[in-house]
Write a protein that holds these residues in place. Sequence first.
Motif, PDB file in Angstrom:
ATOM      1  N   LYS A 430       1.099  -1.780   0.070  1.00 44.41           N
ATOM      2  CA  LYS A 430      -0.005   0.132  -0.344  1.00 44.41           C
ATOM      3  C   LYS A 430       0.461   1.415  -0.323  1.00 44.41           C
ATOM      4  CE  LYS A 430      -4.052   2.066   1.886  1.00 44.41           C
ATOM      5  NZ  LYS A 430      -3.413   3.196   1.529  1.00 44.41           N
ATOM      6  N   ALA A 431       2.046   1.496   0.420  1.00 49.45           N
ATOM      7  CA  ALA A 431       2.950   2.334   0.947  1.00 49.45           C
ATOM      8  C   ALA A 431       3.603   2.770  -0.563  1.00 49.45           C
ATOM      9  CB  ALA A 431       3.608   2.467   1.854  1.00 49.45           C
ATOM     10  N   ILE A 432       4.043   0.928  -1.072  1.00 50.51           N
ATOM     11  CA  ILE A 432       4.202   1.795  -2.475  1.00 50.51           C
ATOM     12  C   ILE A 432       3.482   2.510  -3.942  1.00 50.51           C
ATOM     13  CG2 ILE A 432       4.929   0.379  -4.282  1.00 50.51           C
ATOM     14  CD1 ILE A 432       6.588  -1.482  -2.648  1.00 50.51           C
ATOM     15  N   ALA A 433       1.697   1.560  -3.635  1.00 51.88           N
ATOM     16  CA  ALA A 433       1.261   1.837  -4.290  1.00 51.88           C
ATOM     17  C   ALA A 433       0.407   3.281  -4.079  1.00 51.88           C
ATOM     18  CB  ALA A 433      -0.102   1.301  -4.605  1.00 51.88           C
ATOM     19  N   ASP A 434       0.730   3.727  -2.923  1.00 58.31           N
ATOM     20  CA  ASP A 434       0.049   5.469  -2.695  1.00 58.31           C
ATOM     21  C   ASP A 434       1.507   6.358  -2.507  1.00 58.31           C
ATOM     22  OD1 ASP A 434      -1.858   4.033  -1.164  1.00 58.31           O
ATOM     23  OD2 ASP A 434      -1.788   4.291   0.711  1.00 58.31           O
ATOM     24  N   ASN A 435       2.805   6.104  -2.727  1.00 47.59           N
ATOM     25  CA  ASN A 435       3.744   6.452  -2.766  1.00 47.59           C
ATOM     26  C   ASN A 435       4.776   6.621  -4.900  1.00 47.59           C
ATOM     27  OD1 ASN A 435       3.734   8.516  -0.233  1.00 47.59           O
ATOM     28  ND2 ASN A 435       3.586   6.392  -0.099  1.00 47.59           N
ATOM     29  N   PRO A 436       3.661   7.362  -5.438  1.00 47.98           N
ATOM     30  CA  PRO A 436       4.806   6.781  -7.030  1.00 47.98           C
ATOM     31  C   PRO A 436       5.705   7.749  -7.003  1.00 47.98           C
ATOM     32  CG  PRO A 436       2.574   7.657  -7.366  1.00 47.98           C
ATOM     33  CD  PRO A 436       2.614   7.517  -5.573  1.00 47.98           C
ATOM     34  N   LYS A 437       5.961   8.831  -6.506  1.00 48.32           N
ATOM     35  CA  LYS A 437       6.956   9.939  -6.751  1.00 48.32           C
ATOM     36  C   LYS A 437       8.322   8.781  -5.994  1.00 48.32           C
ATOM     37  CE  LYS A 437       8.242  14.450  -6.380  1.00 48.32           C
ATOM     38  NZ  LYS A 437       7.917  15.454  -5.656  1.00 48.32           N
ATOM     39  N   ALA A 438       7.929   8.614  -4.515  1.00 46.31           N
ATOM     40  CA  ALA A 438       8.584   8.352  -3.758  1.00 46.31           C
ATOM     41  C   ALA A 438       9.694   6.414  -4.606  1.00 46.31           C
ATOM     42  CB  ALA A 438       8.322   7.821  -2.429  1.00 46.31           C
ATOM     43  N   VAL A 439       8.321   6.259  -5.383  1.00 45.15           N
ATOM     44  CA  VAL A 439       8.765   4.934  -6.095  1.00 45.15           C
ATOM     45  C   VAL A 439      10.311   5.130  -7.440  1.00 45.15           C
ATOM     46  CG1 VAL A 439       8.154   2.983  -7.084  1.00 45.15           C
ATOM     47  CG2 VAL A 439       6.970   3.606  -5.385  1.00 45.15           C
ATOM     48  N   ALA A 440       9.515   6.164  -7.551  1.00 46.60           N
ATOM     49  CA  ALA A 440      10.138   6.878  -8.260  1.00 46.60           C
ATOM     50  C   ALA A 440      12.036   7.566  -8.216  1.00 46.60           C
ATOM     51  CB  ALA A 440       9.910   8.091 -10.044  1.00 46.60           C
ATOM     52  N   ASP A 441      11.762   7.912  -7.020  1.00 43.13           N
ATOM     53  CA  ASP A 441      13.482   8.553  -6.616  1.00 43.13           C
ATOM     54  C   ASP A 441      13.844   7.219  -6.015  1.00 43.13           C
ATOM     55  OD1 ASP A 441      12.675  10.913  -7.867  1.00 43.13           O
ATOM     56  OD2 ASP A 441      11.899  11.544  -5.687  1.00 43.13           O
ATOM     57  N   TYR A 442      13.280   6.237  -5.816  1.00 39.74           N
ATOM     58  CA  TYR A 442      14.099   5.086  -5.524  1.00 39.74           C
ATOM     59  C   TYR A 442      15.262   4.765  -5.852  1.00 39.74           C
ATOM     60  CZ  TYR A 442      15.316   0.232  -2.997  1.00 39.74           C
ATOM     61  OH  TYR A 442      15.598  -0.796  -1.930  1.00 39.74           O
ATOM     62  N   PRO A 443      16.731   4.644  -4.853  1.00 36.95           N
ATOM     63  CA  PRO A 443      16.830   4.335  -2.875  1.00 36.95           C
ATOM     64  C   PRO A 443      16.924   5.638  -2.994  1.00 36.95           C
ATOM     65  CG  PRO A 443      18.457   3.396  -5.132  1.00 36.95           C
ATOM     66  CD  PRO A 443      18.289   3.999  -4.991  1.00 36.95           C
ATOM     67  N   LYS A 444      17.033   6.759  -3.590  1.00 33.73           N
ATOM     68  CA  LYS A 444      17.522   7.957  -2.079  1.00 33.73           C
ATOM     69  C   LYS A 444      15.592   7.893  -1.352  1.00 33.73           C
ATOM     70  CE  LYS A 444      19.296  10.680  -5.752  1.00 33.73           C
ATOM     71  NZ  LYS A 444      19.876  11.839  -6.284  1.00 33.73           N
ATOM     72  N   SER A 445      14.826   7.944  -1.482  1.00 34.20           N
ATOM     73  CA  SER A 445      13.527   7.634  -1.311  1.00 34.20           C
ATOM     74  C   SER A 445      14.022   6.380  -0.016  1.00 34.20           C
ATOM     75  CB  SER A 445      12.545   7.617  -1.483  1.00 34.20           C
ATOM     76  OG  SER A 445      11.647   6.563  -2.215  1.00 34.20           O
ATOM     77  N   MET A 446      14.500   5.579   0.143  1.00 29.26           N
ATOM     78  CA  MET A 446      14.117   5.234   0.897  1.00 29.26           C
ATOM     79  C   MET A 446      13.929   4.659   2.369  1.00 29.26           C
ATOM     80  SD  MET A 446      14.218   1.008   1.380  1.00 29.26           S
ATOM     81  CE  MET A 446      14.709  -0.234   1.777  1.00 29.26           C
ATOM     82  N   GLY A 447      14.169   5.809   3.604  1.00 32.26           N
ATOM     83  CA  GLY A 447      13.708   6.194   4.346  1.00 32.26           C
ATOM     84  C   GLY A 447      12.442   7.271   4.785  1.00 32.26           C
ATOM     85  N   PHE A 448      11.651   7.279   3.667  1.00 34.06           N
ATOM     86  CA  PHE A 448      10.372   8.110   3.261  1.00 34.06           C
ATOM     87  C   PHE A 448       9.692   7.021   3.070  1.00 34.06           C
ATOM     88  CE2 PHE A 448       6.777   8.956   0.766  1.00 34.06           C
ATOM     89  CZ  PHE A 448       6.133   9.956   1.419  1.00 34.06           C
ATOM     90  N   LEU A 449       9.765   6.092   2.141  1.00 32.48           N
ATOM     91  CA  LEU A 449       8.860   5.032   2.717  1.00 32.48           C
ATOM     92  C   LEU A 449       8.851   4.079   3.427  1.00 32.48           C
ATOM     93  CD1 LEU A 449       9.880   3.131  -1.520  1.00 32.48           C
ATOM     94  CD2 LEU A 449       7.808   4.707  -0.311  1.00 32.48           C
ATOM     95  N   ILE A 450      10.611   4.043   4.500  1.00 26.18           N
ATOM     96  CA  ILE A 450      10.059   3.308   5.447  1.00 26.18           C
ATOM     97  C   ILE A 450       8.810   3.615   6.418  1.00 26.18           C
ATOM     98  CG2 ILE A 450      11.852   2.096   7.506  1.00 26.18           C
ATOM     99  CD1 ILE A 450      13.600   1.443   5.390  1.00 26.18           C
ATOM    100  N   GLY A 451       9.791   4.930   7.025  1.00 26.77           N
ATOM    101  CA  GLY A 451       8.847   5.678   7.142  1.00 26.77           C
ATOM    102  C   GLY A 451       7.236   5.906   7.166  1.00 26.77           C
ATOM    103  N   GLN A 452       6.434   5.652   6.096  1.00 23.14           N
ATOM    104  CA  GLN A 452       5.251   5.569   5.618  1.00 23.14           C
ATOM    105  C   GLN A 452       4.542   4.128   5.945  1.00 23.14           C
ATOM    106  OE1 GLN A 452       2.923   8.173   4.040  1.00 23.14           O
ATOM    107  NE2 GLN A 452       5.222   8.988   5.465  1.00 23.14           N
ATOM    108  N   VAL A 453       5.799   3.514   5.873  1.00 22.87           N
ATOM    109  CA  VAL A 453       5.175   1.767   6.701  1.00 22.87           C
ATOM    110  C   VAL A 453       5.350   1.985   8.172  1.00 22.87           C
ATOM    111  CG1 VAL A 453       5.803  -0.853   6.539  1.00 22.87           C
ATOM    112  CG2 VAL A 453       6.336   0.167   4.825  1.00 22.87           C
ATOM    113  N   MET A 454       6.040   2.590   8.492  1.00 23.79           N
ATOM    114  CA  MET A 454       5.532   2.314  10.456  1.00 23.79           C
ATOM    115  C   MET A 454       5.444   3.189  10.401  1.00 23.79           C
ATOM    116  SD  MET A 454       8.703  -0.028  11.243  1.00 23.79           S
ATOM    117  CE  MET A 454       8.452   0.078  12.489  1.00 23.79           C
ATOM    118  N   LYS A 455       5.006   4.258  10.112  1.00 18.70           N
ATOM    119  CA  LYS A 455       3.676   5.585  10.426  1.00 18.70           C
ATOM    120  C   LYS A 455       1.643   4.737  10.178  1.00 18.70           C
ATOM    121  CE  LYS A 455       1.718   9.752   8.907  1.00 18.70           C
ATOM    122  NZ  LYS A 455       1.360  10.814   8.031  1.00 18.70           N
ATOM    123  N   ALA A 456       2.382   3.727   9.172  1.00 23.06           N
ATOM    124  CA  ALA A 456       0.679   2.822   9.034  1.00 23.06           C
ATOM    125  C   ALA A 456       0.482   2.093   9.712  1.00 23.06           C
ATOM    126  CB  ALA A 456       0.613   2.360   7.626  1.00 23.06           C
TER     127      ALA A 456
END
Length: 475
Positions: A430-456
């Motif tokens: 769900k975090a990947i699906a909800d954040n396409p821009k972060a997915v496009a910026d991966y791996p720079k956005s790794m911390g952001f995506l982990i944060g989204q999962v932890m928040k959820a």
Amino acid sequence: MKYEAVIGLEIHSELKTNTKIFCSCATSFGADQNTHVCPVCLGLPGVLPVVNKRVVEFAIKAGLALNCTINKFSKFDRKNYYYPDLPKNFQTSQFDLPIAEHGYVDIEVEGKTKRIRITRIHMEEDAGKLVHSGTTIKDSSSSNVDYNRTGVPLIEIVSEPDMHSPAEARAYMEKIKSILQYIDVSNCKMEEGNLRADVNVSLRPEGSDKLGTKVEMKNLNSFKVIEDALEYEIERQNEVLEDGGILVQETRTWDDGRGITLSMRSKEKAQDYRYMPEPDLVPIVTTDEQIEAYKKELPELPDARKARLVNEYGLPTYDAEIITSTRAMAEYFDAVVDAGADAKLASNWIMGELSKHLNANEMTIENSPVSAQNLASLIGLIGKGTISSKIAKTVFEEMWTSGDTPEKIVKDKGLVQITDTKAIEEIVDKAIADNPKAVADYPKSMGFLIGQVMKASKGKANPGLVNKMIKEKLG
């Protein structure tokens, strides 16, 4: 010409006895003025002092802990001088036959170990306290004397002039304080006058072995004051010598508000105290058996404990120094480890969260609402994967306020870490699906995506699994 500072300390430590050295008056701090007095400590005619046995015991233990030779025969002497807070016009002290001599401690400054020799340790009685109407004697219209402190037992620890910098003097004072607290013979509360130092300092040309003119600074009662006063005084003496002046042997006082030393009185001639053996007290005779018994009662001392933590548990030297800085903290650490916690994690939590909360609440570790057993249990829950390190901090907060066990808090609050792979995968997807821009910026956005999962997951997802899954799906 370059000059070298030569520094020696005379440390006065009040001993942790319930009663005074020669009478049964209480030694407790903060009582109403002149309420802890009697004919003996007031020096009234016809009274006879009796030595407090516990004072002798504590002095011998201090001597042993500071690597001194204990003299099997020692005696008390009268040190004669006049001062308003000295009711007998002499101080009962020890002169030529002190209780202990020829000791040492090792200090560490800037990564280098240095041995500081101890000349002697002797027992004596404290004086009273002048209470001025103003802030200082100079701006006071009157002064009264509180004799509560008169007769409180002291040991004076006299060093050789082996220190050459303010940092070394501070390290030496800190080491003495630590050892006296470890062996539980003094409270060492500097703010209450339990521990204070007279500091002697002189300058000599570098390479010379001849001592310069000595200046004494009396009753310095904090590590910072000792360091600041020495830094100023060394600079002052250096300027006098550089300008071709002559230093005078004198006693100076430290003005903390102005950050300077001020002359109190000249000491160009050694004061003649007219010492004489105290006729009302018998000599102190100590046997080899008594000395050996006292030695066996000593706890593991700071240097030995520090070495054990490094060698036995592999703790970094820095951690070991912090943990062994007080006996209470060292014993708390041992209790946490004995309860099953990993030594390094125990060190991290004690130096981190626990110390932070203790400092914020102006508490000592003896009064910690988080017991060693509960801290060990918390560390164990992290190790088992029951909770994450982040959730552990939330649990610790609750432990601090409620005193509950970590197991109860985790159960009551529903804080068990999610380790179910399928459940975590759904949150990651769900975090990947909800954040396409972060997915496009991966791996720079790794911390952001982990944060989204932890928040959820409200912080309950296993961070290691989250990290692994995101890498597998996007890597």
